[in-house]
Design a protein around this motif. Sequence first.
Motif, mmCIF file in Angstrom:
data_model
loop_
_atom_site.group_PDB
_atom_site.id
_atom_site.type_symbol
_atom_site.label_atom_id
_atom_site.label_comp_id
_atom_site.label_asym_id
_atom_site.label_seq_id
_atom_site.Cartn_x
_atom_site.Cartn_y
_atom_site.Cartn_z
ATOM 1 N N PHE A 262 0.843 -1.191 0.000
ATOM 2 C CA PHE A 262 0.000 0.000 0.000
ATOM 3 C C PHE A 262 0.875 1.236 0.000
ATOM 4 C CE2 PHE A 262 -2.326 3.471 1.921
ATOM 5 C CZ PHE A 262 -3.580 3.384 1.326
ATOM 6 N N ILE A 263 0.599 2.158 -0.932
ATOM 7 C CA ILE A 263 1.332 3.424 -1.009
ATOM 8 C C ILE A 263 0.328 4.553 -0.810
ATOM 9 C CG2 ILE A 263 2.696 4.965 -2.456
ATOM 10 C CD1 ILE A 263 3.727 2.511 -3.953
ATOM 11 N N GLU A 264 0.542 5.348 0.231
ATOM 12 C CA GLU A 264 -0.298 6.518 0.433
ATOM 13 C C GLU A 264 0.297 7.667 -0.374
ATOM 14 O OE1 GLU A 264 -2.213 9.244 4.066
ATOM 15 O OE2 GLU A 264 -1.257 7.305 4.504
ATOM 16 N N GLY A 265 -0.371 8.023 -1.446
ATOM 17 C CA GLY A 265 0.157 9.045 -2.331
ATOM 18 C C GLY A 265 -0.813 9.360 -3.448
ATOM 19 N N LYS A 266 -0.398 10.276 -4.307
ATOM 20 C CA LYS A 266 -1.249 10.742 -5.403
ATOM 21 C C LYS A 266 -0.568 10.491 -6.734
ATOM 22 C CE LYS A 266 -3.574 14.895 -7.171
ATOM 23 N NZ LYS A 266 -3.790 16.358 -6.975
ATOM 24 N N VAL A 267 -1.335 9.978 -7.687
ATOM 25 C CA VAL A 267 -0.827 9.782 -9.043
ATOM 26 C C VAL A 267 -0.956 11.098 -9.803
ATOM 27 C CG1 VAL A 267 -1.108 8.548 -11.220
ATOM 28 C CG2 VAL A 267 -1.426 7.342 -9.045
ATOM 29 N N VAL A 268 0.137 11.571 -10.389
ATOM 30 C CA VAL A 268 0.116 12.854 -11.095
ATOM 31 C C VAL A 268 0.245 12.706 -12.607
ATOM 32 C CG1 VAL A 268 0.957 14.166 -9.121
ATOM 33 C CG2 VAL A 268 2.607 13.149 -10.707
ATOM 34 N N LYS A 269 0.643 11.519 -13.082
ATOM 35 C CA LYS A 269 0.795 11.328 -14.527
ATOM 36 C C LYS A 269 0.767 9.839 -14.853
ATOM 37 C CE LYS A 269 2.004 13.236 -18.621
ATOM 38 N NZ LYS A 269 1.545 14.470 -19.262
ATOM 39 N N LEU A 270 0.119 9.515 -15.967
ATOM 40 C CA LEU A 270 0.141 8.158 -16.490
ATOM 41 C C LEU A 270 0.993 8.147 -17.751
ATOM 42 C CD1 LEU A 270 -3.705 7.321 -16.343
ATOM 43 C CD2 LEU A 270 -2.019 7.063 -14.518
ATOM 44 N N HIS A 271 1.788 7.095 -17.912
ATOM 45 C CA HIS A 271 2.571 6.911 -19.128
ATOM 46 C C HIS A 271 2.162 5.573 -19.739
ATOM 47 C CE1 HIS A 271 5.180 10.309 -18.114
ATOM 48 N NE2 HIS A 271 5.239 9.819 -16.883
ATOM 49 N N PRO A 272 1.016 5.545 -20.419
ATOM 50 C CA PRO A 272 0.483 4.256 -20.881
ATOM 51 C C PRO A 272 1.355 3.559 -21.917
ATOM 52 C CG PRO A 272 -0.793 6.104 -21.781
ATOM 53 C CD PRO A 272 0.124 6.668 -20.749
ATOM 54 N N GLN A 273 2.120 4.315 -22.706
ATOM 55 C CA GLN A 273 2.960 3.669 -23.714
ATOM 56 C C GLN A 273 4.047 2.803 -23.072
ATOM 57 O OE1 GLN A 273 2.214 6.900 -23.730
ATOM 58 N NE2 GLN A 273 1.115 7.294 -25.675
ATOM 59 N N LYS A 274 4.582 3.280 -21.944
ATOM 60 C CA LYS A 274 5.615 2.479 -21.282
ATOM 61 C C LYS A 274 5.111 1.809 -20.007
ATOM 62 C CE LYS A 274 7.815 6.517 -19.035
ATOM 63 N NZ LYS A 274 9.095 7.206 -18.817
ATOM 64 N N LYS A 275 3.765 1.858 -19.798
ATOM 65 C CA LYS A 275 3.126 1.187 -18.666
ATOM 66 C C LYS A 275 3.778 1.583 -17.339
ATOM 67 C CE LYS A 275 1.692 -2.822 -21.395
ATOM 68 N NZ LYS A 275 1.707 -4.300 -21.511
ATOM 69 N N GLU A 276 3.670 2.846 -17.042
ATOM 70 C CA GLU A 276 4.275 3.389 -15.834
ATOM 71 C C GLU A 276 3.455 4.588 -15.362
ATOM 72 O OE1 GLU A 276 8.796 3.366 -15.378
ATOM 73 O OE2 GLU A 276 8.361 5.489 -15.697
ATOM 74 N N ILE A 277 3.427 4.801 -14.045
ATOM 75 C CA ILE A 277 2.754 5.970 -13.494
ATOM 76 C C ILE A 277 3.721 6.744 -12.613
ATOM 77 C CG2 ILE A 277 0.462 4.912 -13.575
ATOM 78 C CD1 ILE A 277 0.665 4.367 -10.582
ATOM 79 N N ASP A 278 3.520 8.059 -12.558
ATOM 80 C CA ASP A 278 4.330 8.927 -11.709
ATOM 81 C C ASP A 278 3.520 9.311 -10.472
ATOM 82 O OD1 ASP A 278 6.362 8.879 -13.566
ATOM 83 O OD2 ASP A 278 5.832 10.835 -14.450
#
Length: 373
Positions: A74-90
């Motif tokens: 579990f990570i308490e945090g906020k997603v600010v960007k999705l990078h769907p081409q490389k399957k990664e989130i910031d």
Amino acid sequence: MGRQVVIVGAGHAHLTILKNLQEFKNAGHDVTVVSSSRLHYYSGMGPGMLSGIYRPEDIRFNVKKMSEDRGAVFIEGKVVKLHPQKKEIDLQSGRALPYDVMSVNTGSFVPVEADGSSDVSVITVKPIENLLNARRQIIGALKNKELKITVVGGGPTGVEMAGNLERLVCDESGKCRITLVAGSRLLRQFKAGVRHRVMNSLVRRNVQVIEGTRSTAVQNQSVVLSDGRAVESDIVFMAVGVKPSSLFEDSGLTVGPDGGMLVNRHLQSVSFPEIFGGGDCISFEPQPLAKVGVYAVRQNPILLNNLLGFLKGAALEQFIPQKKVLLAFNMGDGTAVVQWHSLVWGGRLGFALKNYIDKTFMKNFQISGELDD
């Protein structure tokens, strides 16, 4: 070989997934849950928490414990960007998180920008935690003065807020003028019988309902209306329409007219099939869906089954929205107004029904010691 499963947001539509995370672990997959808080509050009971009908612990889920007890990170945090081409989130923390399959349930927000020069306390009805803080603020202020509280928004949330504010003031033996700015018409999309019952309940309890005008600004200790009037206010609750964040559009995903991630009948992104989603943050391609909790609740098992099915390469299930939805408005005085098909009724039996439905839902997912906190 195990896959990386990421669950973004621990809202209504993801609770069945969280409850059954062990199924992913048993299949050899690693699961990470990202949520802005360790606790998730059920919005359907939020106005009741404001009035004191429910305690905070009655309407929340400990999603951190629920996740970790079932083997997830579990990570308490906020997603600010999705990078769907490389399957990664910031994440806001700067961390990047990879995924093979992801489901998003990031909810919605009230799109309001308050005038910083105003002395009025402006409170949006989402996130629900705002209502807990507002309750404390109002109780404290009532001890010192007669308050002027304005609710902006003539939909179901605005109605419930106004009724439950009256209950809070009454229980605290305070003095307060409560005004509901209802826009063109109170509950304009509902049957006349619903509007009549709701209006009677509010007016009988001295809530002033203003129709035929809308709020244009909050300034100089007042809510300014489109017809030129100003409603003097100490506290303003903004209960106008909600919308998804710009996260999906900013990240290059295909979105619907409201900016929500556009999904197909499988609740699967139309542009990136390894991304699923539910609740207020999606736009359902087959038909528009109202931003009501019942759809998110019904999407729960579909999302669970489709995530597991996608990982297995199996056929996916379709989400078929209900044609008719039971709606019940908690008026704050021990009554509710209920609409089901062509039937409209209310009173204490109406509240008993809503209370039973809400508490049954809570009991199903309060499995992590919430009531012991």
